[in-house]
Design a protein around this motif. Sequence first.
Motif, mmCIF file in Angstrom:
data_model
loop_
_atom_site.group_PDB
_atom_site.id
_atom_site.type_symbol
_atom_site.label_atom_id
_atom_site.label_comp_id
_atom_site.label_asym_id
_atom_site.label_seq_id
_atom_site.Cartn_x
_atom_site.Cartn_y
_atom_site.Cartn_z
ATOM 1 N N LYS A 169 42.358 39.587 -2.106
ATOM 2 C CA LYS A 169 40.655 39.459 -1.801
ATOM 3 C C LYS A 169 40.671 38.777 -0.396
ATOM 4 C CE LYS A 169 36.298 38.082 -4.081
ATOM 5 N NZ LYS A 169 35.741 37.653 -5.405
ATOM 6 N N LEU A 170 39.791 39.486 0.364
ATOM 7 C CA LEU A 170 39.515 38.724 1.810
ATOM 8 C C LEU A 170 38.118 38.742 1.989
ATOM 9 C CD1 LEU A 170 42.069 41.016 3.923
ATOM 10 C CD2 LEU A 170 42.512 38.681 2.794
ATOM 11 N N PHE A 171 37.636 37.764 2.671
ATOM 12 C CA PHE A 171 36.215 37.248 2.869
ATOM 13 C C PHE A 171 35.945 37.306 4.189
ATOM 14 C CE2 PHE A 171 33.139 34.028 3.999
ATOM 15 C CZ PHE A 171 32.089 34.411 3.523
ATOM 16 N N GLY A 172 34.664 37.572 4.944
ATOM 17 C CA GLY A 172 34.246 37.809 6.219
ATOM 18 C C GLY A 172 32.797 37.423 6.079
ATOM 19 N N ARG A 173 32.380 37.166 7.395
ATOM 20 C CA ARG A 173 30.848 37.012 7.433
ATOM 21 C C ARG A 173 30.469 38.177 8.446
ATOM 22 N NH1 ARG A 173 34.177 33.244 7.806
ATOM 23 N NH2 ARG A 173 33.875 31.105 6.486
ATOM 24 N N LEU B 38 33.211 38.181 11.197
ATOM 25 C CA LEU B 38 33.888 36.882 11.670
ATOM 26 C C LEU B 38 34.983 36.722 10.148
ATOM 27 C CD1 LEU B 38 34.752 34.530 13.464
ATOM 28 C CD2 LEU B 38 32.645 33.163 12.334
ATOM 29 N N VAL B 39 36.216 36.925 10.374
ATOM 30 C CA VAL B 39 37.010 36.860 9.301
ATOM 31 C C VAL B 39 37.665 35.510 8.814
ATOM 32 C CG1 VAL B 39 39.329 38.074 8.464
ATOM 33 C CG2 VAL B 39 37.425 39.355 9.714
ATOM 34 N N ASP B 40 37.673 35.304 7.641
ATOM 35 C CA ASP B 40 38.953 34.353 7.072
ATOM 36 C C ASP B 40 39.952 35.181 6.656
ATOM 37 O OD1 ASP B 40 36.760 32.470 6.945
ATOM 38 O OD2 ASP B 40 36.641 32.271 4.873
ATOM 39 N N GLN B 41 41.184 34.780 7.574
ATOM 40 C CA GLN B 41 42.509 35.575 7.248
ATOM 41 C C GLN B 41 42.931 34.953 5.913
ATOM 42 O OE1 GLN B 41 44.356 37.267 9.912
ATOM 43 N NE2 GLN B 41 44.614 36.131 11.670
ATOM 44 N N ARG B 42 43.851 35.786 5.433
ATOM 45 C CA ARG B 42 44.318 35.789 4.305
ATOM 46 C C ARG B 42 45.000 34.239 4.066
ATOM 47 N NH1 ARG B 42 48.677 39.129 1.681
ATOM 48 N NH2 ARG B 42 47.339 40.780 2.578
ATOM 49 N N GLY C 38 32.539 30.009 20.509
ATOM 50 C CA GLY C 38 31.898 30.750 21.866
ATOM 51 C C GLY C 38 31.991 32.160 21.758
ATOM 52 N N GLY C 39 33.220 32.799 21.411
ATOM 53 C CA GLY C 39 33.107 34.279 21.411
ATOM 54 C C GLY C 39 32.479 34.757 20.644
ATOM 55 N N CYS C 40 32.395 34.610 19.167
ATOM 56 C CA CYS C 40 31.339 35.112 18.437
ATOM 57 C C CYS C 40 30.047 34.976 18.862
ATOM 58 C CB CYS C 40 31.471 34.495 16.917
ATOM 59 S SG CYS C 40 30.436 35.078 15.731
ATOM 60 N N ARG C 41 29.670 33.883 19.393
ATOM 61 C CA ARG C 41 28.219 33.719 19.759
ATOM 62 C C ARG C 41 27.934 34.584 21.179
ATOM 63 N NH1 ARG C 41 26.318 29.662 22.829
ATOM 64 N NH2 ARG C 41 27.998 28.459 22.649
ATOM 65 N N MET C 42 29.089 34.627 21.799
ATOM 66 C CA MET C 42 28.643 35.523 23.221
ATOM 67 C C MET C 42 28.559 37.098 22.558
ATOM 68 S SD MET C 42 31.436 36.084 26.280
ATOM 69 C CE MET C 42 32.676 35.958 25.076
ATOM 70 N N ALA C 43 29.414 37.514 21.731
ATOM 71 C CA ALA C 43 29.070 38.704 21.035
ATOM 72 C C ALA C 43 27.701 39.112 20.568
ATOM 73 C CB ALA C 43 30.126 39.280 20.246
ATOM 74 N N LEU C 44 27.306 37.977 19.740
ATOM 75 C CA LEU C 44 26.014 37.952 19.041
ATOM 76 C C LEU C 44 24.992 38.060 20.035
ATOM 77 C CD1 LEU C 44 26.490 35.775 15.937
ATOM 78 C CD2 LEU C 44 26.622 37.975 16.038
ATOM 79 N N PHE D 274 25.951 28.455 13.693
ATOM 80 C CA PHE D 274 25.391 28.438 12.515
ATOM 81 C C PHE D 274 23.992 28.938 12.365
ATOM 82 C CE2 PHE D 274 27.976 24.439 11.185
ATOM 83 C CZ PHE D 274 29.264 25.172 10.992
ATOM 84 N N GLU D 275 23.218 29.082 13.691
ATOM 85 C CA GLU D 275 21.923 29.474 13.516
ATOM 86 C C GLU D 275 21.959 30.925 13.303
ATOM 87 O OE1 GLU D 275 20.254 28.032 17.348
ATOM 88 O OE2 GLU D 275 20.592 25.991 16.959
ATOM 89 N N PHE D 276 22.872 31.522 13.621
ATOM 90 C CA PHE D 276 22.636 33.164 13.217
ATOM 91 C C PHE D 276 23.031 33.442 11.906
ATOM 92 C CE2 PHE D 276 23.694 32.614 17.663
ATOM 93 C CZ PHE D 276 23.125 33.752 18.423
ATOM 94 N N PRO D 277 22.054 34.241 11.245
ATOM 95 C CA PRO D 277 22.322 34.531 9.860
ATOM 96 C C PRO D 277 23.579 35.670 9.696
ATOM 97 C CG PRO D 277 20.261 35.769 10.908
ATOM 98 C CD PRO D 277 20.873 34.913 11.778
ATOM 99 N N TYR D 278 24.077 35.742 8.463
ATOM 100 C CA TYR D 278 25.245 36.612 8.295
ATOM 101 C C TYR D 278 25.198 36.914 6.973
ATOM 102 C CZ TYR D 278 27.802 32.952 6.381
ATOM 103 O OH TYR D 278 28.266 31.815 5.415
ATOM 104 N N GLU D 279 25.821 38.246 6.665
ATOM 105 C CA GLU D 279 25.993 38.442 5.075
ATOM 106 C C GLU D 279 27.326 38.489 4.801
ATOM 107 O OE1 GLU D 279 26.199 42.977 2.931
ATOM 108 O OE2 GLU D 279 25.240 42.788 4.715
#
Length: 309
Positions: A77-81, A122-126, A108-114, A61-66
């Motif tokens: 309509k699909l949403f992602g960060r 980071l996708v919300d699947q349909r 874990g995986g997202c934070r590791m990449a960041l 949560f500490e990482f900002p996103y658009e």
Amino acid sequence: MKLFFLLILIILIITAAICLFCYRMAFQAPKHLEERKYYLPQGKQYEVHHDTLKASIEKLFEFPYEPIYISAFDGTKLFGRFYRGQENTPVHLLFHGYKGNPYVDFSGGCRMALEMGHSVILVDQRSHGQSDGGTITFGIKERRDVESWIQCANELLGENTPVFLWGISMGAATVLMTADLDLPGNVAGILADCPYSSPKSIIRKVCRTDMHLPDVIMYPFIRLSAWLFGHFDLEESSAAEAVRSTDIPILLIHGEADYFVPCAMSREIKKACPSITFLSVPEAGHGLAYMTAPEKYKEAIKSFISTHS
């Protein structure tokens, strides 16, 4: 003659009722699948990791996103960060599992990449979170959504940016099922954590071992329900078949104590494409390879990315 037609009508009504029940159980997305940041999986294998998982989510949560929205191939309509990384680094597209949550599945995986300085979507699947849709298709339609997200990434960062497709559980099967699509040349690799070999295989397995129903009898009704109410064919694609002739590098990771999606399914995928790199993690349950062996997991991921960037 009237009796015959009446009998046929009764059979059709019973079949339709069974199919509707199967559709609602397997494919219809409940309305409560909006964003649930702290929804943690239950069960003994997961509960021992709850504190670690919650702390990992908090750090993410500490990482900002658009926030970004796109239209899928069918107009959904699909949403992602979008987390923007450093210049000239890869971008990772992350796809969570069935009725899952991207924060939980990729804390874990997202934070590791960041932390590597890379960009992430980071996708919300349909049919999950803030994405539209009412039907979960086990990767059949979702794999086409991946193409739309790749196009989005290329528009954001350029077509020369290496793209890595990540998935967990259904998300892992989804990204593997893109392997036989006409993907852009900058797709550098696929990382699949605990995928099932095909929608058919996992549904029959769940019927047989989790619901204690005869899968030979139930599966035809389930497949028919997907066609009638979800407008898709469960056997249109499979991970094991999609990777058979691909030249995209693939890393498979699977816990050997996965009782939901057996590790044998990853071995089946590996058998279909021997060039795949395969890491099995002893004592790891479903989606718990990172939590069970974080250093081993990170080493495998970073080595794969550095080799194929």
